[in-house]
Structure formats: structure tokens, C-alpha cells
Design a protein around this motif. Structure first.
Motif, short mmCIF file in Angstrom:
data_model
loop_
_atom_site.label_atom_id
_atom_site.label_comp_id
_atom_site.label_asym_id
_atom_site.label_seq_id
_atom_site.Cartn_x
_atom_site.Cartn_y
_atom_site.Cartn_z
N ASP A 1 -0.88 5.97 -7.64
CA ASP A 1 -1.48 6.75 -8.00
C ASP A 1 -1.77 7.00 -6.19
N ILE A 2 -1.43 8.32 -5.59
CA ILE A 2 -1.41 7.90 -4.21
C ILE A 2 -2.33 8.78 -3.70
N ASP A 3 -3.24 9.38 -4.55
CA ASP A 3 -4.68 10.03 -3.70
C ASP A 3 -5.39 9.11 -3.65
N GLN A 4 -5.13 7.65 -4.11
CA GLN A 4 -6.73 6.16 -4.14
C GLN A 4 -5.58 5.60 -2.99
N LEU A 5 -4.47 5.95 -2.28
CA LEU A 5 -3.72 4.95 -1.19
C LEU A 5 -3.46 5.54 0.67
N VAL A 6 -3.35 7.35 0.22
CA VAL A 6 -2.84 7.59 1.40
C VAL A 6 -4.47 8.60 2.13
N TYR B 1 -9.10 -12.73 -2.85
CA TYR B 1 -9.23 -11.27 -2.62
C TYR B 1 -9.58 -11.26 -4.95
N THR B 2 -11.05 -9.89 -4.81
CA THR B 2 -10.80 -10.33 -6.52
C THR B 2 -10.79 -8.52 -5.74
N PRO B 3 -10.50 -8.10 -6.86
CA PRO B 3 -10.00 -6.19 -6.92
C PRO B 3 -11.46 -6.49 -7.36
N PHE B 4 -12.14 -4.75 -7.36
CA PHE B 4 -13.24 -4.50 -7.83
C PHE B 4 -13.20 -3.98 -9.11
N GLN B 5 -11.74 -3.47 -9.13
CA GLN B 5 -10.82 -2.32 -10.19
C GLN B 5 -9.85 -3.25 -10.55
N ASP B 6 -9.12 -2.88 -11.75
CA ASP B 6 -8.17 -3.47 -12.08
C ASP B 6 -7.26 -2.91 -11.28
N PRO B 7 -5.80 -4.40 -10.43
CA PRO B 7 -4.26 -3.08 -9.87
C PRO B 7 -3.78 -2.82 -11.13
N GLU B 8 -3.69 -2.77 -12.51
CA GLU B 8 -2.39 -2.33 -12.97
C GLU B 8 -3.65 -0.77 -13.48
N SER B 9 -4.79 0.09 -12.55
CA SER B 9 -5.00 1.05 -12.93
C SER B 9 -4.26 2.20 -12.08
N LEU B 10 -3.74 0.70 -11.06
CA LEU B 10 -3.50 1.83 -9.81
C LEU B 10 -2.56 2.65 -10.00
N TYR B 11 -1.42 2.36 -10.94
CA TYR B 11 -0.04 2.83 -11.46
C TYR B 11 0.17 3.18 -13.02
N ALA B 12 0.98 4.55 -13.41
CA ALA B 12 1.55 4.21 -14.71
C ALA B 12 2.51 4.48 -14.98
N LEU B 13 3.27 3.74 -15.57
CA LEU B 13 4.38 3.20 -15.92
C LEU B 13 4.88 3.66 -16.88
N ASN B 14 6.69 3.80 -16.67
CA ASN B 14 7.50 4.91 -17.39
C ASN B 14 7.70 4.13 -19.12
N GLU B 15 7.07 3.86 -19.97
CA GLU B 15 6.67 3.12 -21.24
C GLU B 15 8.06 3.25 -22.39
N THR B 16 8.46 4.35 -21.69
CA THR B 16 9.52 5.05 -22.54
C THR B 16 10.62 4.37 -22.30
N LEU B 17 11.17 4.27 -20.68
CA LEU B 17 12.08 3.06 -20.41
C LEU B 17 12.09 2.20 -20.12
#
Length: 321
Positions: free
Chosen positions: A67-72, A6-22
Motif C-alpha cells: 500500500d504505497i499511500d501508507q509508505l511514501v 518495536y511492536t507495531p500498532f498495526q498488523d504488518p500484513e495489512s500493509l500489502y495485498a497478496l496474489n492468492e491465485t498465484l
């Protein structure tokens, strides 16, 4: 036939937001990661109880928020709301978050928890694998629960799977081969093992007749397995106390019905017959190691299910008599 990767059509990393501060403030590499997902099978509400216990007793901070709206699919699994007299007072949206927790001894660990995705399993799996690589996760341990024709009077069993023999051998109460409907945890475990990442999963066995109610002893067992695998001190005292109260209620209800006592005795005999010199066999299997069909499983607990309505209706407890 060649299997197409499987090759995703969208970047998997765009599926979540990271807590860069932590991530800038703390080195989270090399930690152990726990996982639990609600939405498919949560017999005895084991996953819910474990997630609640950890979130209420241990300090935590989000590492990645999906991004729960993309998953549920909200219409197939509608979020719960509270209606109070004349207004809506509470809304509990789904979530899927990777947290950094600190255990009772001050040891950090990761915990991926929330609603099992309805959609984009492959992309979500790649996203989690990417986080595992980035954080160089040492061990992934996950838990879920399944209803089984076992008695509440015997120790809580578990089916253990993964690629760490030291965490599997001598524990699993079920060793057989069959096709099962997968959960996202199974897919993640399979892909992690393919990358030679340490992974172990625990399917906690919940007595069939208690699978619809909260059964704290099974949640305690899940916490113990996870804690032992990941070398963590996880809170369980409140669940242990709740479990003792539930067990007293169950004992009282069993005592009040000769029919229920007979079913418990039959389940005890089946359990004991498979726990002497043949504990490696499935508790579900017959003499030829064949799995019973749904009718046979249903018959084992039919008396319980028929007698639960009265106890459930009056709110007196688990409702088995």
C-alpha cells in the motif's frame, strides 16, 4: 541502556495485498529474492536500469503489492507527470511490489522493487520479514550504487556486505568502519542477518563524475553480482551495448580536454595505488586509513563537474567535457 524492541500498532500484513491465485497455483517457497529500491542514492541510475531491464525482458507476476499511500511522502518526493502541448498525457505513480520473475533459463526468483519507503520503516521491515519466513526465502541479494572517486577506465568495483563469506571474500574493494546514513535495504539486511537468514548486499561504485547520468557498465556489474549470488541468468546484453556506446562518448570527451585527462590520470593513480598489495583498503582512505573529508572528495572531481555543463546542455552524452 536497554534497547526497546518495536511492536507495531498495526498488523504488518495489512500493509500489502497478496496474489492468492498465484500462491495457490505455484509453490514459491525456497526461492532466492533480489531487492532494489529507488529514492535515496542511485548513482549512475543503476537501480533504475536494473529494474527496467528485468521488467522488460523477463516474465513477471506480482506476489505482494504494498500500500504505497501508507509508505511514501508525495510532497517530498513528487511523482513525475508528462505534459504534452496542451494536456497531461502520463502519470507515473510510485509503487513497491514483490514479483515472481522467471530468468532466461526458466528458473523462478522473487524481486522486491520500487520506491524506498519514506514512512513506517519498522512496520515495512516486519512485513518483508514475514513474507521471507512465509516463503522460506533461501537467499536475499540486493543492490544499490554510490558515487566514488574512481576512474571509468578501471573495472567497476563494489562494496559487498552480508553474512555469506563465500559471496563476499575477494570481491569487496572497500573494507573500513564508519557510520553511514541507512537505506531501507540496509535495515532489511541487518534484520535478516539477525534471524540468520542468508543475505548479501552490493554497493556498486560509480565514477563520481558520471553519477548523475545513466552509466550502463555499472548496471551490468550489478546484474552480474546479483546473478552470480542467486545463480540466475539475468539479461544484460542491451545494457552492455549501451555501455560500449557511452564509453566511446566518454573517451572522445576526455581526449578533447587536457585538464580532464589530468584528473583521470590522478584518479587512475589513486585507484592503482590501492589495488596492488593493499586492495583490501578503502579506495577513499589515506595512508593512515583515515577517510578524507568532503572537501578532499570534491577536489578529486572538481574539474569534471566544472566541465560537465556544456556536454549536458547540448545533450551529447554523459557530459564530462
Amino acid at each position: 541502556m536497554n534497547v526497546i524492541s518495536y511492536t507495531p500498532f498495526q498488523d504488518p500484513e495489512s500493509l500489502y495485498a497478496l496474489n492468492e491465485t498465484l500462491l495457490e497455483a505455484e509453490d514459491l517457497r525456497g526461492l532466492n529474492m533480489l531487492m532494489s529500491f529507488t529514492g535515496y542514492s542511485d548513482a549512475g541510475h543503476v537501480v533504475h536500469q536494473i529494474a527496467t531491464e528485468l521488467s522488460e525482458h523477463l516474465p513477471a507476476e506480482p506476489v505482494a503489492i504494498f500500500d504505497i499511500d501508507q509508505l511514501v511522502d508525495y510532497r517530498s518526493r513528487r511523482p513525475r507527470m508528462t505534459f504534452t502541448e496542451d494536456h497531461l498525457s502520463d502519470y507515473r505513480p510510485p509503487s513497491l511490489v514483490l514479483y515472481r520473475f522467471i530468468d532466461a533459463l526458466g528458473k523462478p526468483f522473487l524481486f522486491l522493487t520500487g520506491s524506498e519507503p519514506d514512512l513506517q520503516w519498522e512496520r515495512f521491515t516486519l512485513a518483508v520479514l514475514g513474507l521471507v519466513r512465509r516463503l522460506d526465502v533461501n537467499l536475499t541479494a540486493w543492490v544499490h550504487s554510490v558515487p566514488m572517486p574512481v576512474p571509468h577506465t578501471r573495472p567497476i568495483g563494489a562494496t559487498v556486505h552480508g553474512n555469506r563469506p563465500d559471496l563476499i571474500e575477494g570481491i569487496s574493494a572497500w573494507k573500513t568502519t564508519l557510520e553511514i546514513p541507512s537505506m531501507i535495504g540496509h535495515v532489511l539486511e541487518y534484520r535478516l542477518a539477525k534471524e540468520n537468514r542468508n543475505v548479501v548486499g552490493y554497493a556498486i561504485h560509480v565514477p563520481h563524475y558520471l553519477s548523475d547520468a545513466e552509466y550502463p557498465p555499472a548496471a551490468v556489474a550489478g546484474l552480474e553480482y546479483l546473478g552470480a549470488a542467486a545463480a540466475l541468468m539475468l539479461p544484460s546484453e542491451r545494457l552492455r551495448e549501451a555501455g560500449r556506446a557511452v564509453e566511446r562518448q566518454i573517451a572522445e570527451q576526455v581526449e578533447s580536454s587536457a585538464d580532464v585527462q589530468a584528473v583521470v590520470a590522478n584518479l587512475e593513480k589513486q585507484y592503482d595505488d590501492h589495488s596492488d598489495g593493499t586492495a583490501r583498503r578503502s579506495l577513499l582512505a589515506g595512508d593512515g586509513d583515515e577517510l578524507p573529508d568532503a572537501d578532499e572528495l570534491g577536489a578529486a572531481v572538481e574539474a569534471y563537474l566544472a566541465s560537465r555543463d556544456a556536454g549536458s546542455a547540448d545533450g551529447t552524452g554523459p557530459g564530462i567535457g
